[in-house]
Scaffold this active site. Structure first.
Site, mmCIF file in Angstrom:
data_model
loop_
_atom_site.group_PDB
_atom_site.id
_atom_site.type_symbol
_atom_site.label_atom_id
_atom_site.label_comp_id
_atom_site.label_asym_id
_atom_site.label_seq_id
_atom_site.Cartn_x
_atom_site.Cartn_y
_atom_site.Cartn_z
ATOM 1 N N LYS A 25 -1.667 16.114 -68.685
ATOM 2 C CA LYS A 25 -1.802 15.977 -70.150
ATOM 3 C C LYS A 25 -1.346 14.614 -70.653
ATOM 4 O O LYS A 25 -2.022 13.977 -71.459
ATOM 5 C CB LYS A 25 -0.980 17.070 -70.859
ATOM 6 C CG LYS A 25 -1.442 18.472 -70.510
ATOM 7 C CD LYS A 25 -0.507 19.536 -71.075
ATOM 8 C CE LYS A 25 0.855 19.585 -70.396
ATOM 9 N NZ LYS A 25 0.820 19.958 -68.974
ATOM 10 N N THR A 26 -0.184 14.174 -70.174
ATOM 11 C CA THR A 26 0.357 12.901 -70.673
ATOM 12 C C THR A 26 -0.469 11.727 -70.149
ATOM 13 O O THR A 26 -0.778 10.792 -70.889
ATOM 14 C CB THR A 26 1.842 12.775 -70.275
ATOM 15 O OG1 THR A 26 2.537 13.927 -70.788
ATOM 16 C CG2 THR A 26 2.471 11.520 -70.858
HETATM 17 N N1 LIG Z 1 -5.649 12.408 -58.908
HETATM 18 C C1 LIG Z 1 -5.271 12.494 -60.164
HETATM 19 N N2 LIG Z 1 -3.967 12.664 -60.479
HETATM 20 C C2 LIG Z 1 -3.622 12.756 -61.778
HETATM 21 C C3 LIG Z 1 -4.586 12.685 -62.810
HETATM 22 N N3 LIG Z 1 -3.953 12.822 -64.005
HETATM 23 C C4 LIG Z 1 -2.635 12.964 -63.720
HETATM 24 N N4 LIG Z 1 -2.417 12.906 -62.387
HETATM 25 C C5 LIG Z 1 -1.109 12.991 -61.724
HETATM 26 O O1 LIG Z 1 -0.542 14.270 -61.966
HETATM 27 C C6 LIG Z 1 0.881 14.164 -62.154
HETATM 28 C C7 LIG Z 1 1.283 14.778 -63.475
HETATM 29 O O2 LIG Z 1 0.734 14.049 -64.559
HETATM 30 P P1 LIG Z 1 1.298 14.181 -66.051
HETATM 31 O O3 LIG Z 1 0.335 13.432 -66.910
HETATM 32 O O4 LIG Z 1 2.736 13.846 -66.145
HETATM 33 O O5 LIG Z 1 1.137 15.757 -66.282
HETATM 34 P P2 LIG Z 1 1.522 16.606 -67.568
HETATM 35 O O6 LIG Z 1 0.482 17.659 -67.692
HETATM 36 O O7 LIG Z 1 1.713 15.721 -68.739
HETATM 37 O O8 LIG Z 1 2.898 17.279 -67.156
HETATM 38 P P3 LIG Z 1 3.965 18.010 -68.148
HETATM 39 O O9 LIG Z 1 3.883 17.313 -69.469
HETATM 40 O O10 LIG Z 1 5.310 17.853 -67.516
HETATM 41 O O11 LIG Z 1 3.538 19.431 -68.254
HETATM 42 C C8 LIG Z 1 1.203 12.667 -62.056
HETATM 43 O O12 LIG Z 1 1.628 12.397 -60.771
HETATM 44 C C9 LIG Z 1 -0.129 12.013 -62.349
HETATM 45 O O13 LIG Z 1 -0.255 10.736 -61.784
HETATM 46 C C10 LIG Z 1 -5.964 12.518 -62.436
HETATM 47 O O14 LIG Z 1 -6.876 12.439 -63.261
HETATM 48 N N5 LIG Z 1 -6.243 12.429 -61.110
HETATM 49 MG MG LIG Z 2 3.302 15.617 -69.997
#
Ligand SMILES: Nc1nc2c(ncn2[C@@H]2O[C@H](COP(=O)(O)OP(=O)(O)OP(=O)(O)O)[C@@H](O)[C@H]2O)c(=O)[nH]1
Ligand SMILES: [Mg+2]
Length: 393
Positions: A25-26
């Protein structure tokens, strides 16, 4: 003040990213701002400016909701990036309570996980009417067999949406890679543009209740040294101008709005749907809290008793395994408030997981209530029910 005033040139909507922890998401939020900044509308907000609390950096997860703003060709958006971790669902509810539409982020690698489902359920309860799906990490599932699995994840997500009344067949499901778009890969930059087009066209401009008396559920409280106490949140209905008298329900004080800003830009008037900061004259910071409501004086009467229809989640949906009876005392999440309440089912009636029942609730404190208001019921850090107020008093 030398800050440039906010100029309303496009319709304003509130959207946000929700979904299971680590599904991206972030990263996607940062990618959206980057793609749009390159088109010349808005500024890039890097990942570490969204997750900026020290404990967020240390744990690599989002804890607080974060706001960013951007513009597409047709709209101005305030975007809240919500946490996915189960422990922070409370913060997610606060963020979702003000959304006109949501981007459900589902990792194509993992598919539906517990908070994917919980967030969809909560979004329904707090009144989010439209969901666009970002099937993220599509870069990691690019070849033959993986592509078939991604199709299955898409089917699963559509079923989940339909199960909660979101019309899963017609909802846009866009395969994206937030990470690759952030790295500037043209193919995945295009995927984020396609996602934004889907949001622009699928999430309609909501009806704004501009003529109703002003009401804003307080999401956050801060102090600006030398100026006073500021409350932030989205205007639920009505309009407010600098100089207007308002009351803070919960703090039980009446005061005057002495300043109004949106994303750091001063404004003359805020209206329903706007995400704003209100500077309140002479209100001590510790008098106001998240969950309080700022409203036109005398326009709402808070109460603590109401009757509601409540769906008790089944164990399969992450709910309770045992029935609920009179005397049950969970937390009620109403707008941005989190209040304990005593449940009365009438006599010896019980509500089993999976049942929809009518209950009377006596809250631990007065809050502004009205028929039709949605709420979530939580216990021990998980959602166990979802309901709608049917009558007050
Ligand atoms: N391969 C790949 N990895 C991704 C992608 N988007 C995010 N990631 C990886 O996934 C992990 C989590 O990404 P975040 O953006 O922090 O996830 P989030 O959903 O915001 O997590 P929370 O806010 O803690 O719930 C990180 O290591 C990112 O680099 C993508 O499009 N492709
Ligand atoms: Mg996040």
């Amino acid at each position: 003040m030398s800050k440039t005033a906010y100029v309303r040139t496009k319709p304003h909507l509130n959207i946000g990213t929700m979904g299971h922890v680590d599904h991206g998401k972030t990263t996607l939020t940062a990618a959206i701002t980057k793609v749009l900044a390159e088109r010349g509308s808005g500024s890039f907000v890097p990942f570490d400016r969204i997750d900026r609390a020290p404990e967020e950096a240390a744990r690599g997860i989002t804890i607080n909701i974060a706001h960013v703003e951007y513009e597409t060709d047709t709209r101005h958006y305030a975007h809240v990036d919500m946490p996915g971790h189960a422990d922070y669902v409370k913060n997610m509810v606060t963020g979702a309570a003000q959304l006109d539409g949501a981007i459900l982020v589902v990792s194509a690698l993992d598919g539906i996980m517990p908070q994917t489902a919980e967030h969809v359920l909560l979004a329904r309860q707090v009144g989010v009417d439209h969901i666009v799906v970002a099937l993220n990490k599509a870069d990691a599932v690019d070849d033959g067999e993986d592509a078939v699995l991604t199709d299955l994840v898409e089917l699963e997500v559509r079923d989940l949406l339909s199960a909660h009344g979101y019309g899963g067949e017609s909802a846009p499901v866009v395969r994206v890679s937030g990470l690759k778009a952030l790295e500037g890969d043209p193919r995945w930059t295009a995927s984020v543009e396609a996602l934004l087009d889907a949001v622009d066209t699928y999430v309609p401009m909501p009806e704004r209740y501009l003529d109703a008396p002003f009401l804003l559920p307080v999401e956050n409280v801060l102090t600006i040294t030398g100026r006073g106490t500021v409350v932030t949140g989205a205007v639920e209905r009505g309009t407010v101008r600098v100089g207007d008298r308002v009351e803070v329900l919960g703090a039980e004080v009446e005061t005057v709005v002495t300043g109004l800003e949106t994303f750091g830009k001063p404004m003359e008037e805020a209206q329903a749907g706007d995400n704003v900061a209100l500077l309140l004259r002479g209100v001590p910071r510790d008098a106001v809290r998240r969950g309080h409501v700022v409203a036109a004086p005398g326009s709402v009467t808070p109460s603590r008793r109401f009757t509601a229809r409540v769906y008790v989640l089944s164990a399969r949906e992450g709910g309770r395994t045992t029935p609920v009876s009179t005397g049950y005392r969970p937390q009620f999440y109403i707008r941005t408030a989190d209040v304990v309440g005593d449940v009365d089912l009438g006599g010896t009636a019980v509500a089993r997981p999976g049942d929809t029942v009518t209950m009377t609730v006596e809250l631990g404190r007065d809050v502004p209530l009205e028929a039709g208001l949605g709420f979530a019921v939580r216990e021990g850090g998980r959602t166990v029910g979802a309901g709608t107020v049917t009558s007050v008093g």
